[in-house]
Design a protein around this motif. Structure first.
Motif, mmCIF file in Angstrom:
data_model
loop_
_atom_site.group_PDB
_atom_site.id
_atom_site.type_symbol
_atom_site.label_atom_id
_atom_site.label_comp_id
_atom_site.label_asym_id
_atom_site.label_seq_id
_atom_site.Cartn_x
_atom_site.Cartn_y
_atom_site.Cartn_z
ATOM 1 N N LYS A 135 74.487 106.770 10.811
ATOM 2 C CA LYS A 135 73.386 107.387 10.065
ATOM 3 C C LYS A 135 73.357 106.881 8.622
ATOM 4 C CE LYS A 135 71.673 112.048 9.079
ATOM 5 N NZ LYS A 135 71.983 113.476 9.241
ATOM 6 N N LEU A 136 74.502 106.891 7.968
ATOM 7 C CA LEU A 136 74.585 106.432 6.582
ATOM 8 C C LEU A 136 74.245 104.937 6.483
ATOM 9 C CD1 LEU A 136 75.230 107.093 3.639
ATOM 10 C CD2 LEU A 136 77.626 106.583 4.145
ATOM 11 N N SER A 137 74.787 104.134 7.378
ATOM 12 C CA SER A 137 74.502 102.698 7.349
ATOM 13 C C SER A 137 73.039 102.412 7.644
ATOM 14 C CB SER A 137 75.389 101.952 8.346
ATOM 15 O OG SER A 137 76.635 101.686 7.764
ATOM 16 N N MET A 138 72.432 103.201 8.515
ATOM 17 C CA MET A 138 71.012 103.007 8.795
ATOM 18 C C MET A 138 70.177 103.304 7.549
ATOM 19 S SD MET A 138 68.440 104.677 11.585
ATOM 20 C CE MET A 138 68.244 106.171 10.633
ATOM 21 N N TYR A 139 70.549 104.337 6.808
ATOM 22 C CA TYR A 139 69.838 104.647 5.567
ATOM 23 C C TYR A 139 69.931 103.476 4.584
ATOM 24 C CZ TYR A 139 69.413 109.557 6.996
ATOM 25 O OH TYR A 139 69.114 110.718 7.655
ATOM 26 N N PHE A 140 71.132 102.900 4.455
ATOM 27 C CA PHE A 140 71.300 101.742 3.577
ATOM 28 C C PHE A 140 70.467 100.564 4.071
ATOM 29 C CE2 PHE A 140 75.337 103.709 2.035
ATOM 30 C CZ PHE A 140 75.056 103.642 0.684
ATOM 31 N N ALA A 141 70.451 100.340 5.373
ATOM 32 C CA ALA A 141 69.688 99.222 5.942
ATOM 33 C C ALA A 141 68.186 99.396 5.677
ATOM 34 C CB ALA A 141 69.961 99.106 7.437
ATOM 35 N N VAL A 142 67.685 100.599 5.878
ATOM 36 C CA VAL A 142 66.264 100.859 5.638
ATOM 37 C C VAL A 142 65.946 100.713 4.150
ATOM 38 C CG1 VAL A 142 64.463 102.640 5.717
ATOM 39 C CG2 VAL A 142 65.954 102.276 7.692
ATOM 40 N N GLU A 143 66.841 101.181 3.299
ATOM 41 C CA GLU A 143 66.652 101.016 1.851
ATOM 42 C C GLU A 143 66.617 99.528 1.496
ATOM 43 O OE1 GLU A 143 69.865 101.520 -1.395
ATOM 44 O OE2 GLU A 143 68.904 103.482 -1.192
ATOM 45 N N HIS A 144 67.515 98.747 2.076
ATOM 46 C CA HIS A 144 67.533 97.304 1.826
ATOM 47 C C HIS A 144 66.216 96.663 2.272
ATOM 48 C CE1 HIS A 144 71.539 97.787 0.591
ATOM 49 N NE2 HIS A 144 72.156 96.863 1.323
ATOM 50 N N LEU A 145 65.689 97.095 3.413
ATOM 51 C CA LEU A 145 64.411 96.552 3.895
ATOM 52 C C LEU A 145 63.274 96.885 2.929
ATOM 53 C CD1 LEU A 145 64.690 97.281 7.728
ATOM 54 C CD2 LEU A 145 64.884 95.052 6.582
ATOM 55 N N ALA A 146 63.306 98.081 2.361
ATOM 56 C CA ALA A 146 62.283 98.468 1.387
ATOM 57 C C ALA A 146 62.382 97.606 0.127
ATOM 58 C CB ALA A 146 62.415 99.948 1.028
ATOM 59 N N VAL A 147 63.595 97.317 -0.318
ATOM 60 C CA VAL A 147 63.768 96.461 -1.496
ATOM 61 C C VAL A 147 63.321 95.036 -1.182
ATOM 62 C CG1 VAL A 147 65.439 95.508 -3.145
ATOM 63 C CG2 VAL A 147 65.596 97.906 -2.465
ATOM 64 N N ILE A 148 63.596 94.568 0.039
ATOM 65 C CA ILE A 148 63.119 93.246 0.459
ATOM 66 C C ILE A 148 61.589 93.205 0.372
ATOM 67 C CG2 ILE A 148 62.857 91.684 2.437
ATOM 68 C CD1 ILE A 148 65.763 92.495 3.227
ATOM 69 N N ALA A 149 60.932 94.262 0.827
ATOM 70 C CA ALA A 149 59.467 94.326 0.735
ATOM 71 C C ALA A 149 59.026 94.292 -0.728
ATOM 72 C CB ALA A 149 58.942 95.583 1.427
ATOM 73 N N GLY A 150 59.737 94.989 -1.596
ATOM 74 C CA GLY A 150 59.423 94.965 -3.024
ATOM 75 C C GLY A 150 59.592 93.574 -3.614
ATOM 76 N N LEU A 151 60.633 92.870 -3.199
ATOM 77 C CA LEU A 151 60.838 91.500 -3.674
ATOM 78 C C LEU A 151 59.716 90.581 -3.194
ATOM 79 C CD1 LEU A 151 64.690 91.327 -3.092
ATOM 80 C CD2 LEU A 151 63.547 91.037 -5.312
ATOM 81 N N MET A 152 59.281 90.775 -1.948
ATOM 82 C CA MET A 152 58.164 89.985 -1.425
ATOM 83 C C MET A 152 56.896 90.264 -2.232
ATOM 84 S SD MET A 152 58.982 90.571 2.634
ATOM 85 C CE MET A 152 57.419 89.964 3.221
ATOM 86 N N ALA A 153 56.643 91.530 -2.496
ATOM 87 C CA ALA A 153 55.451 91.905 -3.281
ATOM 88 C C ALA A 153 55.540 91.345 -4.691
ATOM 89 C CB ALA A 153 55.302 93.433 -3.303
ATOM 90 N N MET A 154 56.729 91.329 -5.262
ATOM 91 C CA MET A 154 56.901 90.796 -6.608
ATOM 92 C C MET A 154 56.635 89.291 -6.619
ATOM 93 S SD MET A 154 59.799 91.676 -9.326
ATOM 94 C CE MET A 154 58.854 93.120 -9.779
ATOM 95 N N ALA A 155 57.097 88.577 -5.608
ATOM 96 C CA ALA A 155 56.824 87.136 -5.527
ATOM 97 C C ALA A 155 55.324 86.887 -5.392
ATOM 98 C CB ALA A 155 57.586 86.522 -4.352
ATOM 99 N N MET A 156 54.664 87.699 -4.592
ATOM 100 C CA MET A 156 53.211 87.567 -4.439
ATOM 101 C C MET A 156 52.505 87.866 -5.765
ATOM 102 S SD MET A 156 53.025 89.397 -0.705
ATOM 103 C CE MET A 156 51.266 89.646 -0.695
ATOM 104 N N ALA A 157 52.919 88.923 -6.427
ATOM 105 C CA ALA A 157 52.299 89.290 -7.704
ATOM 106 C C ALA A 157 52.493 88.187 -8.736
ATOM 107 C CB ALA A 157 52.890 90.604 -8.222
#
Length: 144
Positions: free
Chosen positions: A106-128
């Motif tokens: 459960k804890l590792s899944m939360y970290f994994a999902v958080e990492h995926l959200a940050v990856i999406a933010g990095l993608m959006a930042m590159a696009m911006a």
């Protein structure tokens, strides 16, 4: 969109703030790997990464170099890519929730999902970053 919102979104200081906030975690983690070497070596060993010193310093290099590119908007796409790949590898190597039992999973899944959200933010930042440069070129009449 209201004009004041558009002005805020286009303001260089907000763009700088967004980049600072995006890399804060990566910078802190990178410097922690250089300052608390024993603790970082222990983390690498616990994750099964050997030799610990190599993975520790390689991680610090990726975190700090990727942060530099994002922070200074120099090849931001490259820095964002470095940090995104780092996060993805962290999920695959460290946060293997699919291999763990209940609470640890459960804890590792939360970290994994958080990492995926940050990856999406990095993608959006590159696009911006890309579109901000195109907009700047258009305004300067240097449309290529």
């Amino acid at each position: 969109m209201p004009n004041f919102i558009q002005s805020m979104i286009e303001h260089p200081k907000l763009w700088l703030l967004a980049r600072c906030l995006m890399v804060l975690l990566f910078l802190l983690s990178g410097f922690a790997k250089l300052i608390d070497v024993e603790g970082s070596f222990a983390e690498m060993t616990a994750a099964g990464l050997h030799p610990a010193w190599l993975f520790n310093y390689a991680s610090a290099l990726v975190l700090l170099l990727g942060s530099y590119f994002v922070l200074f908007d120099r090849a931001l796409w490259f820095g964002a890519g470095m940090l995104a790949v780092f996060l993805l590898l962290t999920i695959l190597i460290v946060h293997q929730f699919w291999r763990m039992d209940a609470e640890a999973a459960k804890l590792s899944m939360y970290f994994a999902v958080e990492h995926l959200a940050v990856i999406a933010g990095l993608m959006a930042m590159a696009m911006a970053s890309h579109y901000r440069k195109l907009l700047s070129q258009m305004r300067a009449g240097v449309w290529a």
